[in-house]
Design a protein around this motif. Structure first.
Motif, PDB file in Angstrom:
ATOM      1  N   SER A   5       0.820  -1.209   0.000  1.00  0.00           N
ATOM      2  CA  SER A   5       0.000   0.000   0.000  1.00  0.00           C
ATOM      3  C   SER A   5       0.853   1.258   0.000  1.00  0.00           C
ATOM      4  O   SER A   5       0.586   2.214  -0.734  1.00  0.00           O
ATOM      5  CB  SER A   5      -0.930   0.004   1.216  1.00  0.00           C
ATOM      6  OG  SER A   5      -1.827  -1.074   1.169  1.00  0.00           O
ATOM      7  N   VAL A   6       1.891   1.270   0.834  1.00  0.00           N
ATOM      8  CA  VAL A   6       2.739   2.462   0.952  1.00  0.00           C
ATOM      9  C   VAL A   6       3.495   2.717  -0.346  1.00  0.00           C
ATOM     10  O   VAL A   6       3.508   3.849  -0.866  1.00  0.00           O
ATOM     11  CB  VAL A   6       3.714   2.302   2.137  1.00  0.00           C
ATOM     12  CG1 VAL A   6       4.800   3.378   2.092  1.00  0.00           C
ATOM     13  CG2 VAL A   6       2.959   2.387   3.455  1.00  0.00           C
ATOM     14  N   LEU A   7       4.122   1.689  -0.907  1.00  0.00           N
ATOM     15  CA  LEU A   7       4.893   1.883  -2.132  1.00  0.00           C
ATOM     16  C   LEU A   7       4.002   2.273  -3.302  1.00  0.00           C
ATOM     17  O   LEU A   7       4.340   3.175  -4.080  1.00  0.00           O
ATOM     18  CB  LEU A   7       5.692   0.627  -2.465  1.00  0.00           C
ATOM     19  CG  LEU A   7       6.569   0.720  -3.722  1.00  0.00           C
ATOM     20  CD1 LEU A   7       7.576   1.855  -3.614  1.00  0.00           C
ATOM     21  CD2 LEU A   7       7.284  -0.603  -3.989  1.00  0.00           C
ATOM     22  N   ALA A   8       2.849   1.628  -3.441  1.00  0.00           N
ATOM     23  CA  ALA A   8       1.949   1.941  -4.559  1.00  0.00           C
ATOM     24  C   ALA A   8       1.485   3.393  -4.495  1.00  0.00           C
ATOM     25  O   ALA A   8       1.446   4.088  -5.518  1.00  0.00           O
ATOM     26  CB  ALA A   8       0.752   0.997  -4.549  1.00  0.00           C
TER      27      ALA A   8
ATOM     28  N   GLY B 124      -5.126   3.977   5.675  1.00  0.00           N
ATOM     29  CA  GLY B 124      -5.833   3.405   6.818  1.00  0.00           C
ATOM     30  C   GLY B 124      -4.914   2.684   7.786  1.00  0.00           C
ATOM     31  O   GLY B 124      -5.384   2.032   8.726  1.00  0.00           O
ATOM     32  N   LEU B 125      -3.607   2.796   7.590  1.00  0.00           N
ATOM     33  CA  LEU B 125      -2.643   2.186   8.493  1.00  0.00           C
ATOM     34  C   LEU B 125      -2.332   3.145   9.649  1.00  0.00           C
ATOM     35  O   LEU B 125      -2.535   4.361   9.544  1.00  0.00           O
ATOM     36  CB  LEU B 125      -1.342   1.874   7.753  1.00  0.00           C
ATOM     37  CG  LEU B 125      -1.430   0.884   6.587  1.00  0.00           C
ATOM     38  CD1 LEU B 125      -0.136   0.912   5.780  1.00  0.00           C
ATOM     39  CD2 LEU B 125      -1.711  -0.524   7.097  1.00  0.00           C
ATOM     40  N   SER B 126      -1.798   2.619  10.710  1.00  0.00           N
ATOM     41  CA  SER B 126      -1.319   3.471  11.796  1.00  0.00           C
ATOM     42  C   SER B 126       0.006   4.099  11.380  1.00  0.00           C
ATOM     43  O   SER B 126       0.706   3.592  10.490  1.00  0.00           O
ATOM     44  CB  SER B 126      -1.134   2.670  13.073  1.00  0.00           C
ATOM     45  OG  SER B 126      -0.060   1.752  12.921  1.00  0.00           O
ATOM     46  N   SER B 127       0.379   5.193  12.052  1.00  0.00           N
ATOM     47  CA  SER B 127       1.661   5.829  11.746  1.00  0.00           C
ATOM     48  C   SER B 127       2.816   4.876  12.008  1.00  0.00           C
ATOM     49  O   SER B 127       3.806   4.849  11.261  1.00  0.00           O
ATOM     50  CB  SER B 127       1.818   7.098  12.590  1.00  0.00           C
ATOM     51  OG  SER B 127       0.849   8.061  12.216  1.00  0.00           O
ATOM     52  N   THR B 128       2.680   4.069  13.055  1.00  0.00           N
ATOM     53  CA  THR B 128       3.720   3.083  13.355  1.00  0.00           C
ATOM     54  C   THR B 128       3.845   2.060  12.233  1.00  0.00           C
ATOM     55  O   THR B 128       4.950   1.681  11.828  1.00  0.00           O
ATOM     56  CB  THR B 128       3.409   2.371  14.678  1.00  0.00           C
ATOM     57  OG1 THR B 128       3.338   3.337  15.727  1.00  0.00           O
ATOM     58  CG2 THR B 128       4.468   1.339  15.009  1.00  0.00           C
ATOM     59  N   ALA B 129       2.694   1.603  11.706  1.00  0.00           N
ATOM     60  CA  ALA B 129       2.709   0.616  10.615  1.00  0.00           C
ATOM     61  C   ALA B 129       3.322   1.207   9.347  1.00  0.00           C
ATOM     62  O   ALA B 129       4.043   0.513   8.614  1.00  0.00           O
ATOM     63  CB  ALA B 129       1.299   0.113  10.348  1.00  0.00           C
ATOM     64  N   VAL B 130       3.040   2.484   9.068  1.00  0.00           N
ATOM     65  CA  VAL B 130       3.625   3.146   7.905  1.00  0.00           C
ATOM     66  C   VAL B 130       5.143   3.206   8.036  1.00  0.00           C
ATOM     67  O   VAL B 130       5.890   2.897   7.101  1.00  0.00           O
ATOM     68  CB  VAL B 130       3.035   4.554   7.716  1.00  0.00           C
ATOM     69  CG1 VAL B 130       3.847   5.352   6.700  1.00  0.00           C
ATOM     70  CG2 VAL B 130       1.582   4.469   7.272  1.00  0.00           C
TER      71      VAL B 130
ATOM     72  N   LYS C  12       7.091   1.318   9.851  1.00  0.00           N
ATOM     73  CA  LYS C  12       7.633  -0.033   9.758  1.00  0.00           C
ATOM     74  C   LYS C  12       7.658  -0.520   8.309  1.00  0.00           C
ATOM     75  O   LYS C  12       8.614  -1.175   7.869  1.00  0.00           O
ATOM     76  CB  LYS C  12       6.799  -0.979  10.614  1.00  0.00           C
ATOM     77  CG  LYS C  12       7.326  -2.405  10.656  1.00  0.00           C
ATOM     78  CD  LYS C  12       6.483  -3.285  11.581  1.00  0.00           C
ATOM     79  CE  LYS C  12       7.004  -4.717  11.595  1.00  0.00           C
ATOM     80  NZ  LYS C  12       6.161  -5.586  12.473  1.00  0.00           N
ATOM     81  N   ALA C  13       6.609  -0.208   7.550  1.00  0.00           N
ATOM     82  CA  ALA C  13       6.544  -0.639   6.148  1.00  0.00           C
ATOM     83  C   ALA C  13       7.570   0.088   5.290  1.00  0.00           C
ATOM     84  O   ALA C  13       8.145  -0.492   4.362  1.00  0.00           O
ATOM     85  CB  ALA C  13       5.135  -0.404   5.603  1.00  0.00           C
ATOM     86  N   ALA C  14       7.803   1.360   5.595  1.00  0.00           N
ATOM     87  CA  ALA C  14       8.713   2.159   4.776  1.00  0.00           C
ATOM     88  C   ALA C  14      10.178   1.824   5.038  1.00  0.00           C
ATOM     89  O   ALA C  14      11.019   1.979   4.146  1.00  0.00           O
ATOM     90  CB  ALA C  14       8.470   3.647   5.018  1.00  0.00           C
ATOM     91  N   ARG C  15      10.512   1.377   6.257  1.00  0.00           N
ATOM     92  CA  ARG C  15      11.906   1.208   6.624  1.00  0.00           C
ATOM     93  C   ARG C  15      12.695   0.311   5.674  1.00  0.00           C
ATOM     94  O   ARG C  15      13.770   0.685   5.196  1.00  0.00           O
ATOM     95  CB  ARG C  15      11.992   0.686   8.067  1.00  0.00           C
ATOM     96  CG  ARG C  15      13.400   0.365   8.563  1.00  0.00           C
ATOM     97  CD  ARG C  15      14.392   1.490   8.299  1.00  0.00           C
ATOM     98  NE  ARG C  15      13.941   2.766   8.825  1.00  0.00           N
ATOM     99  CZ  ARG C  15      14.484   3.924   8.516  1.00  0.00           C
ATOM    100  NH1 ARG C  15      15.490   3.976   7.639  1.00  0.00           N
ATOM    101  NH2 ARG C  15      14.029   5.044   9.041  1.00  0.00           N
TER     102      ARG C  15
END
Length: 386
Positions: free
Chosen positions: A17-20, A38-44, A46-49
Motif C-alpha cells: 500500500s505504501v509503495l503503490a 488506513g494504516l497506523s503511523s507506526t505501521a507506515v 515499519k513498512a517504509a523502513r
C-alpha cells in the motif's frame, strides 16, 4: 513471469500500500500515508523502513505542513533511478522501445522496423537487439534493469506469457515471454497493448486517483482497457473490455474475429478505407486519400467517417453504462482524423449513455508510439507488486 528470478519487491500488504501510493501520488508525509492507507503511523514507518534501506524510498528535507504547525515533517519519496524497466510495443510494422524509471519517466527510446519475416522467432530476435540498444544507452541501465514488458495487440494470456491470437503480426499461440526471457535474460511480462497503456494511464497519467477508469484506442484497431476498484480488469479468460468486438450492427460487415457488425469492423482505419473504396469505386485509395476525400466534402467518404464515429460513440456508451467510470481517455492514431468523426462520437455517446452516466467526461489524449512502449515498461513496474 519468465524467468522466475525476479520475485515481487513487496509482498506484505502494508508495504504494498505504501509503495503503490508513493509511486503514483508521492511525495507524501507519513501522516498523509497513514490517512490515505488506513494504516497506523507506526505501521507506515515499519513498512517504509526496508524500502528506505533498499534505496527505493528516501526522505525529503523537512517541511511544515501549515503555518504555525508543529515540528516539520520529512515527506517520503520514491527514488526514481533505483531501478529501471524496459518496454517494447510490437506494432504492425515496427518495434518501439523505451526504458523507464520507477515512476514511469521516459529515460531512453528507440525503434526498429520489422523485416519481411514477422514470425515469432524473427521478432523475438529483433526485440533482443532493441533491448540491447536501449540498455546500452546509459551505463546504469543494464545493472539496474531486471524486467521487460512487451505489449502486443490481440488476445494475450498474461499469466502464461503467451500470445493466443494477434492479427497484426499474424500470431497464434506464441510463448513470447519464455522465448524473449531466454534471449534477454530479463524477467518478461507480456500483455495486450491497450491494457498495458491503460495501466500506465491509470497509475501515471489521466487516471491517477480513480477507482473506475477506462481507456479507448482508435486506429488500426479499436481497443479498450478497464479499471474497476483500482485494478485493471482482464476477466476470467483475459479478454475483458474488448470494446472493439461489441456487436452493434447485425447487418454490418464481417469482422476478422468472425463476428458481424463489430465496432472494429465499422470504425477501424482498415474498415473505413474498405468502405470508402467500395462506395467510391476507387480501389487505388490509401487511408490518407480517403481522409482527403472526406475533408474535401466527398459525400460517400463523409458518410463512412460519420458511421465510424457513431459506432465508436455507441461502444463507449455501452462501456460507460456497464462500468460507470469516473473518466474515459480516448487515444490512438485515429485522433489525427478526429475532425471527421468527433462530433458523431460525442452525439452517439450521449444518446447511448443511461441518465447520469453521461456525465462521465471523454478526454482526448494523443499518445505517440513511445507512450505505448512506456505502457509496456509499466508492466514491469507493476510486477514489483504481488
Amino acid at each position: 513471469m519468465f524467468p522466475s528470478h525476479a520475485p515481487p519487491l513487496v509482498t506484505a500488504p502494508a508495504e504494498t500500500s505504501v509503495l503503490a501510493l508513493l509511486l503514483t501520488e508521492g511525495p507524501l508525509s507519513r501522516v498523509e500515508l497513514a490517512r490515505r492507507t488506513g494504516l497506523s503511523s507506526t505501521a507506515v514507518t515499519k513498512a517504509a523502513r526496508p524500502l528506505i534501506d533498499d534505496g527505493y524510498l528516501h526522505e525529503l528535507p523537512p517541511e511544515r505542513t501549515a503555518p504555525g504547525a508543529g515540528r516539520p515533517v520529512n515527506p517520503l519519496a520514491v527514488t526514481s533511478d533505483r531501478e529501471f524497466f524496459a518496454g517494447v510495443k510490437v506494432s504492425a510494422d515496427a518495434l518501439y522501445g523505451a526504458v523507464c524509471d520507477l515512476r514511469a519517466g521516459l529515460r531512453a527510446t528507440a525503434d526498429r522496423p520489422l523485416g519481411e519475416d514477422r514470425g515469432p522467432a524473427a521478432v523475438s530476435a529483433l526485440i533482443r537487439e532493441l533491448v540491447d540498444e536501449l540498455l546500452d544507452a546509459r551505463p546504469e541501465f543494464r545493472d539496474r534493469t531486471r524486467r521487460l514488458g512487451i505489449a502486443v495487440s490481440g488476445d494475450v494470456d498474461r499469466a502464461a506469457g503467451r500470445v493466443r491470437y494477434s492479427v497484426l503480426p499474424g500470431w497464434r499461440d506464441v510463448p513470447l515471454a519464455e522465448t524473449t526471457a531466454r534471449a534477454t535474460g530479463l524477467a518478461v511480462v507480456v500483455e495486450n497493448d491497450v491494457k498495458a497503456l491503460t495501466a500506465a494511464e491509470h497509475w501515471f497519467g489521466e487516471g491517477i486517483g480513480t477507482e473506475y477508469f477506462a481507456l479507448v484506442t482508435i486506429g488500426a484497431g479499436i481497443g479498450s482497457g478497464l479499471v474497476v476498484n483500482g485494478r485493471l480488469i482482464t476477466g476470467a479468460y483475459g479478454v475483458a473490455g474488448e470494446m472493439g468486438h461489441l456487436g452493434i450492427d447485425p447487418a454490418g460487415p464481417r469482422c476478422h474475429c468472425g463476428q458481424t457488425g463489430c465496432v472494429e469492423a465499422i470504425a477501424s482505419s482498415g474498415a473505413v478505407l474498405a468502405a470508402v473504396r467500395a462506395g467510391t469505386g476507387r480501389e487505388d485509395l490509401d487511408f490518407d486519400g480517403a481522409v482527403r476525400l472526406a475533408r474535401e466534402g466527398d459525400p460517400v467518404a463523409r458518410v463512412v467517417f460519420a458511421r465510424a464515429g457513431r459506432a465508436i460513440g455507441t461502444g463507449i456508451g455501452i462501456l460507460v453504462n456497464l462500468l460507470g467510470p469516473e473518466r474515459v481517455v480516448v487515444t490512438g492514431e485515429g485522433l489525427e482524423t478526429y475532425d471527421l468523426f468527433g462530433e458523431h462520437i460525442k452525439d452517439s455517446y450521449a444518446e447511448h449513455c443511461f441518465k447520469a452516466a453521461a456525465r462521465c467526461p471523454l478526454t482526448l489524449r494523443p499518445l505517440p508510439w513511445e507512450e505505448w512502449a512506456r505502457g509496456a515498461a509499466v508492466l514491469g513496474v507493476q510486477a514489483l507488486f504481488p
